[in-house]
Design an enzyme around this catalytic site. Sequence first.
Site, mmCIF file in Angstrom:
data_model
loop_
_atom_site.group_PDB
_atom_site.id
_atom_site.type_symbol
_atom_site.label_atom_id
_atom_site.label_comp_id
_atom_site.label_asym_id
_atom_site.label_seq_id
_atom_site.Cartn_x
_atom_site.Cartn_y
_atom_site.Cartn_z
ATOM 1 C CD GLU A 92 -2.676 8.220 7.553
ATOM 2 O OE1 GLU A 92 -1.774 8.905 8.011
ATOM 3 O OE2 GLU A 92 -2.781 7.439 6.674
ATOM 4 C CG HIS A 139 -6.973 5.766 5.125
ATOM 5 N ND1 HIS A 139 -6.061 5.226 4.148
ATOM 6 C CD2 HIS A 139 -6.103 6.361 6.212
ATOM 7 C CE1 HIS A 139 -4.791 5.368 4.551
ATOM 8 N NE2 HIS A 139 -4.611 5.943 5.574
ATOM 9 C CG ASP A 187 -1.813 1.287 1.351
ATOM 10 O OD1 ASP A 187 -2.633 1.534 0.331
ATOM 11 O OD2 ASP A 187 -1.732 1.903 2.363
ATOM 12 C CB SER A 188 0.130 4.847 -0.727
ATOM 13 O OG SER A 188 -0.910 4.865 -0.104
ATOM 14 C CB CYS A 197 -10.120 5.092 -0.230
ATOM 15 S SG CYS A 197 -8.634 5.765 0.659
ATOM 16 C CB CYS A 219 -2.560 1.006 -2.707
ATOM 17 S SG CYS A 219 -3.017 3.129 -2.996
HETATM 18 N N1 DGL Z 1 -4.037 4.107 0.362
HETATM 19 C C1 DGL Z 1 -4.609 4.992 -0.461
HETATM 20 C C2 DGL Z 1 -5.758 4.231 -1.476
HETATM 21 O O1 DGL Z 1 -6.430 3.413 -1.119
HETATM 22 C C3 DGL Z 1 -5.154 6.190 -0.087
HETATM 23 C C4 DGL Z 1 -3.798 6.912 0.578
HETATM 24 C C5 DGL Z 1 -3.069 7.709 -0.484
HETATM 25 O O2 DGL Z 1 -3.497 8.668 -1.121
HETATM 26 O O3 DGL Z 1 -1.975 7.238 -0.751
HETATM 27 O O4 DGL Z 1 -6.183 5.141 -2.372
#
Ligand code: DGL
Length: 264
Positions: free
Chosen positions: A154, A188, A12-13, A186, A75
């Site tokens: 977060e 989160h 993931d990012s 997403c 992600c």
């Molecule tokens: N992990 C990213 C997503 O699911 C969210 C956070 C980011 O913008 O990197 O799209």
Amino acid sequence: MDLQNRPIGVFDSGLGGLTTVKEIFKRLPNENIVYFGDTARVPYGSKSKETITQFSIENTQFLLKFNAKLIVVACNTSSSLSLNSLKAHFKVPIIGVIAPGVKKAMSVTKNNRIGVIGTRATIASKSYEKEIKKRNSVTKCLSRSCPLFVPLVEEDWIGDEVTYTVARRYLQPLMKYNIDTLILGCTHYPLLKGVIKRVVGKKVNLVDSAEEVALDAKRLLEARRLLSKNKNARHKFFVSDKPMNFKAIGERFLGRKISFIKKV
Ligand code: DGL
């Protein structure tokens, strides 16, 4: 190492992909997992396709050093913009979160009006719309980016009034289209399920892509006879920056302690 005991690689990012890891733990408790969170380069949601694809290739290369048997792109932004390039680039099976989320949404919608929320890059890519259209041309897809949701989660401001205000502002316009299903596109957003439900109402089905991709991973491993029988599964977490921060927030996402974490 036996084929079955090779780890599942998840990236993931940043730390949001831990919502997917949590679902993999539930459904595949015997699996070894190697996770990479690109905390030095997060967020991906505001970056270009070229940059996101380059980062996603590097993340996959890192996970393959552990001989991963399957790569899960947790992600949504990477899945939206880079999944095809990753599949073209690597031989290992790779799954993303878009198709599993769409499949579930299309199985539960009654009025064929599906909403999607995600980062700016995810929504601009139209990845969900394209996946829906591929399966059925009558289903309508209404989408909206919700960039403030990630920092609110977060910050752990989930039950805060400010989060409800932001959620109403993002989601009420979407509700005017009479959607009966909403894809949480997403990493989160599963943590905001309670808030989102209160804003959109009980009748709207919420589709959690983290849950759906974990089920997809299970199906794929079963079909390829790659399920592990290991009773002492090991979970390793790697990040590109600030491991302590990742550990503190990540344990909240995961609902359990993180014992192995390393910056690479
Ligand atoms: N992990 C990213 C997503 O699911 C969210 C956070 C980011 O913008 O990197 O799209």
